[in-house]
Scaffold this motif. Structure first.
Motif, PDB file in Angstrom:
ATOM      1  N   GLY A 103      27.267  75.320  42.067  1.00 17.60           N
ATOM      2  CA  GLY A 103      26.503  76.229  41.229  1.00 17.60           C
ATOM      3  C   GLY A 103      25.697  75.455  40.191  1.00 17.60           C
ATOM      4  O   GLY A 103      25.455  74.258  40.332  1.00 17.60           O
ATOM      5  N   TRP A 104      25.279  76.151  39.141  1.00 17.89           N
ATOM      6  CA  TRP A 104      24.537  75.552  38.038  1.00 17.89           C
ATOM      7  C   TRP A 104      25.260  75.859  36.723  1.00 17.89           C
ATOM      8  O   TRP A 104      25.731  76.986  36.513  1.00 17.89           O
ATOM      9  CB  TRP A 104      23.112  76.108  37.977  1.00 17.89           C
ATOM     10  N   LYS A 136      29.026  88.278  43.516  1.00 21.41           N
ATOM     11  CA  LYS A 136      29.911  87.403  42.742  1.00 21.41           C
ATOM     12  C   LYS A 136      30.471  86.300  43.621  1.00 21.41           C
ATOM     13  O   LYS A 136      30.573  85.147  43.201  1.00 21.41           O
ATOM     14  CB  LYS A 136      31.044  88.227  42.137  1.00 21.41           C
ATOM     15  N   SER A 137      30.792  86.622  44.867  1.00 19.46           N
ATOM     16  CA  SER A 137      31.415  85.653  45.777  1.00 19.46           C
ATOM     17  C   SER A 137      30.483  84.525  46.188  1.00 19.46           C
ATOM     18  O   SER A 137      30.927  83.394  46.411  1.00 19.46           O
ATOM     19  CB  SER A 137      31.930  86.366  47.037  1.00 19.46           C
ATOM     20  N   ASN A 138      29.165  84.826  46.300  1.00 16.94           N
ATOM     21  CA  ASN A 138      28.257  83.767  46.745  1.00 16.94           C
ATOM     22  C   ASN A 138      27.449  83.136  45.614  1.00 16.94           C
ATOM     23  O   ASN A 138      26.494  82.409  45.850  1.00 16.94           O
ATOM     24  CB  ASN A 138      27.349  84.244  47.883  1.00 16.94           C
ATOM     25  N   GLY A 139      27.845  83.415  44.381  1.00 16.31           N
ATOM     26  CA  GLY A 139      27.237  82.704  43.247  1.00 16.31           C
ATOM     27  C   GLY A 139      26.043  83.388  42.643  1.00 16.31           C
ATOM     28  O   GLY A 139      25.038  82.737  42.324  1.00 16.31           O
ATOM     29  N   GLY A 212      27.643  80.510  39.699  1.00 20.27           N
ATOM     30  CA  GLY A 212      28.803  79.828  40.258  1.00 20.27           C
ATOM     31  C   GLY A 212      28.552  79.326  41.666  1.00 20.27           C
ATOM     32  O   GLY A 212      27.493  79.537  42.258  1.00 20.27           O
ATOM     33  N   GLU A 213      29.558  78.688  42.218  1.00 15.56           N
ATOM     34  CA  GLU A 213      29.446  78.160  43.575  1.00 15.56           C
ATOM     35  C   GLU A 213      29.535  79.291  44.593  1.00 15.56           C
ATOM     36  O   GLU A 213      30.022  80.389  44.301  1.00 15.56           O
ATOM     37  CB  GLU A 213      30.560  77.143  43.828  1.00 15.56           C
ATOM     38  N   ASN A 214      29.037  79.016  45.769  1.00 13.47           N
ATOM     39  CA  ASN A 214      29.132  79.961  46.877  1.00 13.47           C
ATOM     40  C   ASN A 214      30.513  79.801  47.517  1.00 13.47           C
ATOM     41  O   ASN A 214      30.843  78.746  48.040  1.00 13.47           O
ATOM     42  CB  ASN A 214      28.032  79.671  47.900  1.00 13.47           C
ATOM     43  N   LYS A 215      31.309  80.851  47.469  1.00 10.71           N
ATOM     44  CA  LYS A 215      32.668  80.794  48.015  1.00 10.71           C
ATOM     45  C   LYS A 215      32.760  81.426  49.396  1.00 10.71           C
ATOM     46  O   LYS A 215      33.859  81.636  49.916  1.00 10.71           O
ATOM     47  CB  LYS A 215      33.634  81.486  47.052  1.00 10.71           C
ATOM     48  N   THR A 216      31.609  81.732  49.980  1.00 11.48           N
ATOM     49  CA  THR A 216      31.594  82.357  51.302  1.00 11.48           C
ATOM     50  C   THR A 216      31.075  81.366  52.344  1.00 11.48           C
ATOM     51  O   THR A 216      30.647  80.261  52.017  1.00 11.48           O
ATOM     52  CB  THR A 216      30.683  83.603  51.313  1.00 11.48           C
ATOM     53  N   ASN A 217      31.083  81.791  53.582  1.00 10.67           N
ATOM     54  CA  ASN A 217      30.538  80.967  54.664  1.00 10.67           C
ATOM     55  C   ASN A 217      29.114  81.373  55.038  1.00 10.67           C
ATOM     56  O   ASN A 217      28.556  80.875  56.010  1.00 10.67           O
ATOM     57  CB  ASN A 217      31.437  81.052  55.900  1.00 10.67           C
TER      58      ASN A 217
END
Length: 251
Positions: A103-104, A136-139, A212-217
């Motif tokens: 993320g940033w 939220k899950s993918n940033g 945030g970071e991407n927590k998905t695929n």
């Protein structure tokens, strides 16, 4: 009028369904060609921990496929918000391709543009176009409403590499103390901007934000056009033309 007042008060606004699906679909095809390296004509920045995974692509406004996103209505909005003619200070695609994408950090764009590019006034804002749904899950972007009303100057270490800093910002990042002071001052709290493909977000150059970071695929791709007043030209920018356009052409 209400939308302009909301923007001026909060530092951002969401324009739902601004772009039609057919246009976004054509953009997705170009983005796919960039990320699978079938299209090589772009200035690319890679993830700090993976020099094969694209993080950002710069200077996209000169490509025909992306120029059509800057329509007459968007230019009129820019002229209205900035009080006169405008030009593109920076354009880019930010990719979060899957769960290994970063993320940033919290930052205000103007802090960087002032210190690195010599931008003197806060007569600038960013247009963020959602190519994919932002969750939220993918940033998705998180902003602090009203924070654009206060400038926070951050310590500088100097000697930074522009591409490395673009890949992972370390300067111009306020600490938690200053973030908490802003939250307390304006009696506000961070707001997650979950938006859909085709939505447009406008946010002030001095608005504090992070993602945030991407927590998905699945990929999360956004396009950014930074619109600046033609009267707010840069003073001796230290970064490449692709990051800080010092040869403005009025839109």
């Amino acid at each position: 009028k209400k939308q302009i007042n909301f923007y001026n008060d909060n530092g951002f606004i969401i324009l739902k369904n601004y772009y039609k699906k057919a246009m976004i679909d054509s953009i997705k095809l170009e983005c796919l060609g960039i990320t699978n390296n079938k299209i090589k004509k772009y200035y690319k920045i890679y993830e700090p921990e993976n020099n094969k995974k694209i993080r950002s692509v710069l200077n996209i406004h000169e490509k025909d496929v992306f120029q059509k996103l800057i329509n007459k209505n968007l230019v009129e909005i820019g002229n209205s918000l900035l009080g006169g003619q405008i030009y593109i200070h920076q354009s880019r695609i930010n990719f979060k391709l899957n769960s290994s994408s970063n993320g940033w950090n919290w930052h205000s764009d103007f802090e960087t543009w002032f210190s690195q590019d010599g931008m003197q006034q806060m007569r600038c804002f960013t247009c963020m176009i959602a190519v994919d749904d932002n969750t939220k899950s993918n940033g998705a972007l998180v902003v602090i409403p009203k924070s654009h009303k206060t400038f926070i100057s951050c310590p500088k270490n100097g000697g930074i590499n522009s591409e490395d800093e673009f890949a992972e910002q370390t300067e111009g990042v306020p600490n938690k103390h200053y973030i908490n002071k802003i939250l307390e001052k304006y009696k506000t709290k961070p707001k997650l901007l979950e938006i859909n493909s085709g939505d447009l977000v406008l946010f002030d150059c001095n608005l504090l934000h992070y993602s945030g970071e991407n927590k998905t695929n699945e990929s999360r791709t956004n396009i950014y056009f930074v619109l600046n007043s033609i009267e707010n030209k840069l003073n001796n920018p230290n970064r490449p033309l692709e990051m800080a356009n010092n040869n403005p052409k009025t839109l």
